[in-house]
Every structure is written in structure tokens, then in C-alpha cells.
Design a protein around this motif. Sequence first.
Motif, short mmCIF file in Angstrom:
data_model
loop_
_atom_site.label_atom_id
_atom_site.label_comp_id
_atom_site.label_asym_id
_atom_site.label_seq_id
_atom_site.Cartn_x
_atom_site.Cartn_y
_atom_site.Cartn_z
N PRO A 133 82.60 -3.35 66.64
CA PRO A 133 81.86 -3.48 67.90
C PRO A 133 81.64 -4.95 68.25
O PRO A 133 81.35 -5.77 67.38
N LEU A 164 73.64 -0.22 69.95
CA LEU A 164 74.51 -1.27 70.47
C LEU A 164 73.79 -2.11 71.51
O LEU A 164 73.92 -3.34 71.56
N LEU A 208 82.40 -0.79 75.77
CA LEU A 208 82.14 -0.18 74.46
C LEU A 208 82.03 1.32 74.69
O LEU A 208 81.08 1.79 75.30
N ALA A 230 83.49 3.07 69.58
CA ALA A 230 82.36 3.07 68.65
C ALA A 230 81.88 4.49 68.45
O ALA A 230 81.99 5.34 69.34
#
Length: 216
Positions: free
Chosen positions: A23, A46, A122, A149
Motif C-alpha cells: 500500500p 489506510l 487504492l 489492498a
Amino acid sequence: MISSQEWEDAELLWDFQQMHHEPRQCSVGIGLGSHDLGVADVAADLYKRGLVPLLVFSGATSRTTQERMPRGEAEHYRERAVELGVPAEVILVEPNARNTGENIRFSRQLLEREGVDVSSVLLVSKPYEERRAHATARKLWPDVEIVSASASMTLAEYVDSIGDRRLVLDMLVGAQQRLLVYPERGFMVSQRIPGPVAAAYERLCDAGFTSRVVPT
């Protein structure tokens, strides 16, 4: 009863389905709707790590989620992320998508309407759907970088969280089959399938783990 060979084959598919990306900072995080609130947990983490300034949660309901998430998958994800400390004002909700392609297309359209400049995403999914989601996004949004992710879990840990070994193996086989049949339908980019992974998939199909495959 699941044999040791079947479990070994499932672990091969589990590892292959994950992209093993590190990530990194991206323009936005997009959480793909499902029955698994763990997707919202990962997206919230995140954000709190400073890797994204904005989150989009995408998803309507399905047969699997209509009772557990009556307000829609995206809305339940939003609520979970807020509970975990993500400010409500940095979350956008896309409530209409009913499959991975719609997750990508509708999220892209929402971000365009909001005037968000996106160069990288992401993309947060269940662990065994990373590769499928990545291949779909590359097909439908080719001009942005996609970083995958998901929750960092072993297959055994995921099975424990779901509570149904056979169902998880069925879902793995279904995810693998889509990598084979969806490119020719224009839904995703094609993938190179390593020989051992292809053989494991065929053995699991032959063993009857096929409740989640799509008609061909």
C-alpha cells in the motif's frame, strides 16, 4: 470433509488471487461492497495511515447482504468507517453498484461529478478478490494506477472468520473461473495463469467446489 490436497489447492488459489502490492499514497481509496465489513476496516486504516485523503464506498445489496446490510453495503461500510474514526466528510457513498464492474464505473463517475482529480486508486476488496478487482479496474479505468489492498489474513484465518470451509473454497473457485471467462466477455484484462494454479483450479472443480461459478 476437505482433503489435504484440496486444502493445498485452495491455498494456491488464495495466494494467486492476491496481488501482493505494498500500500502506498494514492488519490483515493475505493472500498468494494460485499458481505465483509473487513473491507471497511482496511479502508479506514489506510485513511488513518495517511495513504488516502478520501474514501469511496460502493455497493447496493445482494441476496447475501440484504438482511445483514439493509441500508446497502456502501452505507454500512460508511457507518463502520465513521465508528473507526474516519471523518464523515471524507467519505463518498456510491449506493447503486451490484457487481465489480459497476463498483468501478459508478465510483469513477461519482468522483468525476465531485471534481476529484484521480491518478491512482487504492482498491480495497476481500482478500480472494484482489486480482479480479484489479483486472476489472485496469479494463474500465486504464489511465489510473491501481494498487490493491485487503485484510492481511491466511486462508485458515479467513475460513475461521466466515465459519464455512466449503463456502470459502467455492468462492475461491468462482473467483478463479472469472479470471478465465470474463476477459473474453470484455469485463477485465486477461491474466497469465501459472500451470500449478490452473491445475489446482481444475482439481477443485472436479471435486465439486463449483457453487459460485458462472454459466459458460
